[in-house]
Design a protein around this motif. Structure first.
Motif, PDB file in Angstrom:
ATOM      1  N   ILE A 132       0.838  -1.207   0.000  1.00 49.97           N
ATOM      2  CA  ILE A 132       0.000   0.000   0.000  1.00 49.97           C
ATOM      3  C   ILE A 132       0.871   1.256   0.000  1.00 49.97           C
ATOM      4  N   SER A 133       1.969   1.217   0.740  1.00 50.56           N
ATOM      5  CA  SER A 133       2.863   2.373   0.794  1.00 50.56           C
ATOM      6  C   SER A 133       3.425   2.699  -0.584  1.00 50.56           C
ATOM      7  N   TYR A 134       3.843   1.663  -1.323  1.00 56.98           N
ATOM      8  CA  TYR A 134       4.441   1.915  -2.641  1.00 56.98           C
ATOM      9  C   TYR A 134       3.383   2.273  -3.682  1.00 56.98           C
ATOM     10  N   TYR A 135       2.208   1.655  -3.591  1.00 55.90           N
ATOM     11  CA  TYR A 135       1.146   2.062  -4.513  1.00 55.90           C
ATOM     12  C   TYR A 135       0.743   3.515  -4.255  1.00 55.90           C
ATOM     13  N   SER A 136       0.744   3.915  -3.004  1.00 52.89           N
ATOM     14  CA  SER A 136       0.422   5.304  -2.685  1.00 52.89           C
ATOM     15  C   SER A 136       1.487   6.243  -3.227  1.00 52.89           C
ATOM     16  N   SER A 137       2.755   5.829  -3.084  1.00 53.51           N
ATOM     17  CA  SER A 137       3.843   6.655  -3.607  1.00 53.51           C
ATOM     18  C   SER A 137       3.743   6.799  -5.116  1.00 53.51           C
ATOM     19  N   ALA A 138       3.280   5.722  -5.780  1.00 56.12           N
ATOM     20  CA  ALA A 138       3.122   5.766  -7.233  1.00 56.12           C
ATOM     21  C   ALA A 138       1.822   6.441  -7.646  1.00 56.12           C
ATOM     22  N   GLU A 139       0.970   6.764  -6.656  1.00 60.44           N
ATOM     23  CA  GLU A 139      -0.355   7.329  -6.901  1.00 60.44           C
ATOM     24  C   GLU A 139      -1.160   6.436  -7.843  1.00 60.44           C
ATOM     25  N   ASP A 140      -0.970   5.136  -7.646  1.00 58.77           N
ATOM     26  CA  ASP A 140      -1.731   4.146  -8.403  1.00 58.77           C
ATOM     27  C   ASP A 140      -2.903   3.714  -7.533  1.00 58.77           C
ATOM     28  N   TRP A 141      -4.001   4.463  -7.604  1.00 58.56           N
ATOM     29  CA  TRP A 141      -5.128   4.204  -6.716  1.00 58.56           C
ATOM     30  C   TRP A 141      -5.873   2.927  -7.069  1.00 58.56           C
ATOM     31  N   PRO A 142      -6.041   2.572  -8.348  1.00 54.52           N
ATOM     32  CA  PRO A 142      -6.627   1.254  -8.632  1.00 54.52           C
ATOM     33  C   PRO A 142      -5.772   0.115  -8.077  1.00 54.52           C
ATOM     34  N   GLY A 143      -4.444   0.271  -8.155  1.00 51.42           N
ATOM     35  CA  GLY A 143      -3.571  -0.746  -7.568  1.00 51.42           C
ATOM     36  C   GLY A 143      -3.753  -0.836  -6.071  1.00 51.42           C
ATOM     37  N   LEU A 144      -3.906   0.336  -5.446  1.00 57.89           N
ATOM     38  CA  LEU A 144      -4.173   0.358  -4.004  1.00 57.89           C
ATOM     39  C   LEU A 144      -5.465  -0.391  -3.694  1.00 57.89           C
ATOM     40  N   GLY A 145      -6.476  -0.178  -4.529  1.00 58.47           N
ATOM     41  CA  GLY A 145      -7.736  -0.874  -4.323  1.00 58.47           C
ATOM     42  C   GLY A 145      -7.588  -2.380  -4.451  1.00 58.47           C
ATOM     43  N   ARG A 146      -6.751  -2.818  -5.385  1.00 59.98           N
ATOM     44  CA  ARG A 146      -6.542  -4.266  -5.548  1.00 59.98           C
ATOM     45  C   ARG A 146      -5.865  -4.865  -4.325  1.00 59.98           C
ATOM     46  N   VAL A 147      -4.957  -4.110  -3.713  1.00 60.89           N
ATOM     47  CA  VAL A 147      -4.309  -4.610  -2.496  1.00 60.89           C
ATOM     48  C   VAL A 147      -5.336  -4.778  -1.383  1.00 60.89           C
ATOM     49  N   ILE A 148      -6.196  -3.788  -1.244  1.00 64.19           N
ATOM     50  CA  ILE A 148      -7.219  -3.875  -0.194  1.00 64.19           C
ATOM     51  C   ILE A 148      -8.131  -5.070  -0.454  1.00 64.19           C
ATOM     52  N   ASP A 149      -8.469  -5.289  -1.716  1.00 63.65           N
ATOM     53  CA  ASP A 149      -9.298  -6.452  -2.044  1.00 63.65           C
ATOM     54  C   ASP A 149      -8.579  -7.744  -1.695  1.00 63.65           C
ATOM     55  N   ARG A 150      -7.240  -7.766  -1.936  1.00 56.70           N
ATOM     56  CA  ARG A 150      -6.473  -8.958  -1.575  1.00 56.70           C
ATOM     57  C   ARG A 150      -6.483  -9.190  -0.069  1.00 56.70           C
ATOM     58  N   VAL A 151      -6.389  -8.105   0.669  1.00 52.79           N
ATOM     59  CA  VAL A 151      -6.421  -8.231   2.131  1.00 52.79           C
ATOM     60  C   VAL A 151      -7.783  -8.754   2.583  1.00 52.79           C
ATOM     61  N   LEU A 152      -8.839  -8.216   2.018  1.00 54.49           N
ATOM     62  CA  LEU A 152     -10.181  -8.685   2.379  1.00 54.49           C
ATOM     63  C   LEU A 152     -10.370 -10.147   1.993  1.00 54.49           C
ATOM     64  N   GLN A 153      -9.741 -10.551   0.899  1.00 56.84           N
ATOM     65  CA  GLN A 153      -9.822 -11.954   0.496  1.00 56.84           C
ATOM     66  C   GLN A 153      -9.113 -12.858   1.502  1.00 56.84           C
TER      67      GLN A 153
END
Length: 731
Positions: free
Chosen positions: A534-555
């Motif tokens: 999440i830290s690196y996706y935030s640094s890249a400002e890749d918000w869809p990527g951030l969303g995919r990480v959260i979905d992975r965590v929820l999974q």
């Protein structure tokens, strides 16, 4: 650098001497060249027979079933240990050169006539010379044939760099000064003649003039301007049987020791006057030599008069004598050209040197197979482009750094000279060297520093290297039992990404930095390091990527259960506050992360048996709209245990109504065909297939709510209307 005649790969594609067996097996080797650098892929392919020519063709024929190894090889061997040190040390000088040129460009001035600029460039050039010298000395002291070859190579770099400095970077204000003495010093440092062994041999003889090497040694020492050695051996002639030779030897000793040198005079005019007077003394010596009778011009071993006449002819600056002597001594064109500037034309300028060299080369051409000689010829001839061409064959390091210094000296054009590649001369050679460095992926920092100095083309190439830096993406499996190794590996990856980010910031390559952060984030996702992802996706400002990480965590909750899920969320919870403060972050993804954190807190309270707060968390996620609708059914199923808690109700009447409202929406929307939006995650959690089973689970929730409202009615906290509605939803 030396070329490699063949490349070895493991396991071998073809055993040595067994190429015929490869052809007999119906296969051959196919290569695909990389457009990025000098590497290429090598792999075996089936042979295809051409029906037109009835011969074997090497076109690869695709196959569906055969698997084979693909080797990625480089045409250039990676640098050795000594070479790495040399590259690293000299890259610091290169960086200083770039800083200097940036300062000059920023000030809008790019003229080497400014004393401070020329002195700075000269100092950096001398730093290159000194590093080449140190590397030559170091490798010379090491034993082994390979090391000796390396020593010879660094000696070549040393001679070329020092010659370039003498001819093109003299002391400020000395550009138009005579160059003979400087070239003689260069020749004596790099091409030592006569040898020390010859001198030791002759000095041990009682009558050295009887040895066949005496006069060649003495002549070479005079030609090279070595007054001490000359004085010593001329002194031994005091015992020679010829009185004339004894007298002439004593006369020439002070003449040689007083030959004027430019560095000993404050003004060139004084040097020219002293040289003229010295030449008059040489003429007197010639007259004295010519007066020696014919009968006394030989001894029992040598025609000493003829040998002495050659020496005087050198001092007189007679061109034909110098050529003859050099040919007899086995000297090359360099020695003739340098002697020309010391004896023939003592006021020879740098700009006049090409004419002299061209005249000498007509009779004494260089060896075209010796690249060092060809670089020297081009530098003597004042042909920088030809010098770079030969230097690139000798060593791409040499051509790159020579070109880098030639551009601010206006020796090569600064504008792009190739319309197709849009590269200037300097950029072409610097990029060629950078591609050579790319043969060693560990040297990516140095590689990109050279590339980023080469305009848009170089920057694009450097970006591609940065995003492909070996980040050890698959170095450790995520389920390793060695936690210390896993943490060390995580630290290595983070450190490399940090270095890459710093490089991107230094060269203002934001797009490349974001790409690298995305790659790192994907790696951490694979290793279930979700907080770092999440830290690196935030640094890249890749918000869809951030969303995919959260979905992975929820999974992970669906896959591993609440206990493991809360552990994963503990790593991503600290990111929530930072993302809230980030104005660029998309609210929908922050909202999703907030739900993941709140849902983990809910399960942590369940695990801790803090049921009252857990019930409050569950309802607040629904009331505040934090929970996505796809998770409503899961939360309602989680509420069954809390609804059944006895004896004290955990939900208020209003909270229970919230649960009932959301349950009714799920049931009604499912009946309208939108069940996929509400029941998919519940189905995954329950590992069931089909909405029918999910609806049965929701009926359990309805039943638990009905009982809950019944309890509320009995204790006076709810109305009978709600209970009737639970039993009959049509009410």
């Amino acid at each position: 650098m030396r070329s490699t005649p063949h490349l070895d790969v493991l396991p071998p594609l073809v055993e040595a001497g067994k190429t015929d067996e490869l052809v007999e097996s119906g296969r051959t080797l196919f290569t695909a060249v990389s457009p990025l650098n000098d590497s290429y892929a090598v792999f075996p392919v089936p042979l295809v027979r051409s029906p037109q020519f009835e011969k074997l063709s090497t076109r690869p024929k695709p196959t569906d079933s055969d698997e084979q190894n693909v080797y990625f090889v480089s045409s250039k061997p990676p640098p050795s240990t000594e070479r790495r040190l040399f590259i690293g040390d000299t890259s610091v000088i290169f960086a200083a050169m770039q800083n200097l040129t940036k300062t000059v460009d920023k000030n809008g001035v790019y003229s080497t006539q400014q004393e401070s600029i020329q002195r700075s460039i000269r100092k950096l050039a001398l730093d290159y010379v000194n590093f080449a010298k140190e590397c030559w000395i170091h490798t010379s002291r090491m034993a082994g044939e390979t090391d000796q070859a390396d020593a010879d190579h660094y000696r070549s770099l040393y001679t070329c760099l020092s010659l370039f400095t003498i001819l093109y970077l003299p002391e400020f204000g000395m550009d138009n000064a005579p160059v003979g003495d400087d070239l003689m010093e260069w020749l004596n440092i790099h091409f030592i003649e006569p040898s020390t062994e010859e001198g030791d041999h002759l000095s041990g003889l009682e009558r050295p003039w009887e040895d066949e090497t005496f006069w060649p040694y003495l002549t070479r020492a005079i030609l090279r301007g070595l007054p001490k050695a000359v004085a010593f051996f001329l002194g031994t002639l005091a015992e020679h049987p010829s009185g004339n030779l004894r007298r002439l030897a004593q006369s020439i000793i002070p003449l040689l020791s007083t030959q004027p040198k430019l560095q000993h005079f404050d003004a060139e005019r004084d040097f020219a006057y002293a040289s003229h007077r010295w030449r008059e003394k040489v003429k007197m010596l010639r007259i004295e030599l010519d007066d020696v009778p014919e009968s006394d011009r030989r001894d029992n071993f040598e025609d000493w008069w003829d040998r002495f006449s050659d020496i005087v002819g050198i001092l007189e600056g007679r061109e034909e004598v110098i050529r003859k002597v050099c040919e007899d001594l086995g000297a090359d064109w360099r020695e003739v050209c340098v002697a020309w500037g010391v004896f023939v034309d003592t006021r020879l300028r740098r700009q006049d040197l090409p004419d002299v060299v061209a005249q000498v080369l007509e009779d004494m051409p260089p060896d075209p197979t010796i690249l060092e000689d060809m670089v020297h010829v081009a530098l003597f001839m004042g042909d920088p482009l030809k010098a770079l061409e030969h230097a690139a064959q000798l060593d791409p390091w040499l051509s790159a750094h020579l070109a880098d210094m030639m551009e601010p000296l206006s020796l090569v054009e600064q504008q792009a000279v190739n319309d197709e590649s849009e590269l200037s001369v300097r950029e072409f050679y610097v990029l060629s060297y950078a591609h050579y460095l790319h043969s060693d992926p560990a040297m990516w920092r140095i590689t990109v520093s050279y590339m980023y100095s080469c305009g848009k083309v170089g920057a694009a190439a450097a970006d591609e290297i940065l995003v492909r830096v070996p980040l050890r993406l698959q170095s450790k499996p995520s389920n390793t039992n060695d936690s210390s190794d896993s943490q060390a590996d995580q630290g290595d990856l983070s450190a490399v990404v940090k270095d890459v980010n710093a490089t991107c910031h230094e060269y203002q390559r934001e797009a490349a930095r974001r790409t690298v952060c995305k790659i790192a984030a994907q790696t951490f996702v694979q290793r279930k390091e979700y907080g770092l992802a999440i830290s690196y996706y935030s640094s890249a400002e890749d918000w869809p990527g951030l969303g995919r990480v959260i979905d992975r965590v929820l999974q992970e909750y669906i896959r591993s259960g609440p206990e493991q899920y809360t552990k994963f969320v503990s790593g991503i919870a600290p990111s929530l506050q930072g993302l809230r403060a980030n104005s660029a972050a998309h609210g929908v993804f922050i909202h999703r992360l907030m739900f993941a954190v709140r849902y983990a807190e809910f399960h942590q309270r369940l695990l801790n048996r803090d049921l009252q707060d857990a019930a409050w968390d569950l309802v607040s996620m629904l009331q505040e709209g934090i929970a996505p609708k796809a998770w409503w059914a899961v939360l309602l199923c989680d509420a069954i245990e809390l609804l059944q808690y006895d004896p004290t109700p955990l939900f208020s009447y209003a909270s229970a109504c919230t649960l009932l409202r959301d349950l009714d929406e799920i049931i009604s929307r499912t009946a309208q065909g939108a069940g996929e939006d509400y029941l998919k995650i519940l189905e995954s959690k329950l590992q069931i297939d089909g909405q029918k089973d999910s609806q049965k689970q929701l009926q359990l929730v309805r039943f638990a709510l009905a009982k809950y409202f019944a309890r509320c009615a009995m204790i006076g906290t709810g109305g009978t209307q709600t209970v009737r509605r639970m039993v009959d939803p049509t009410v």
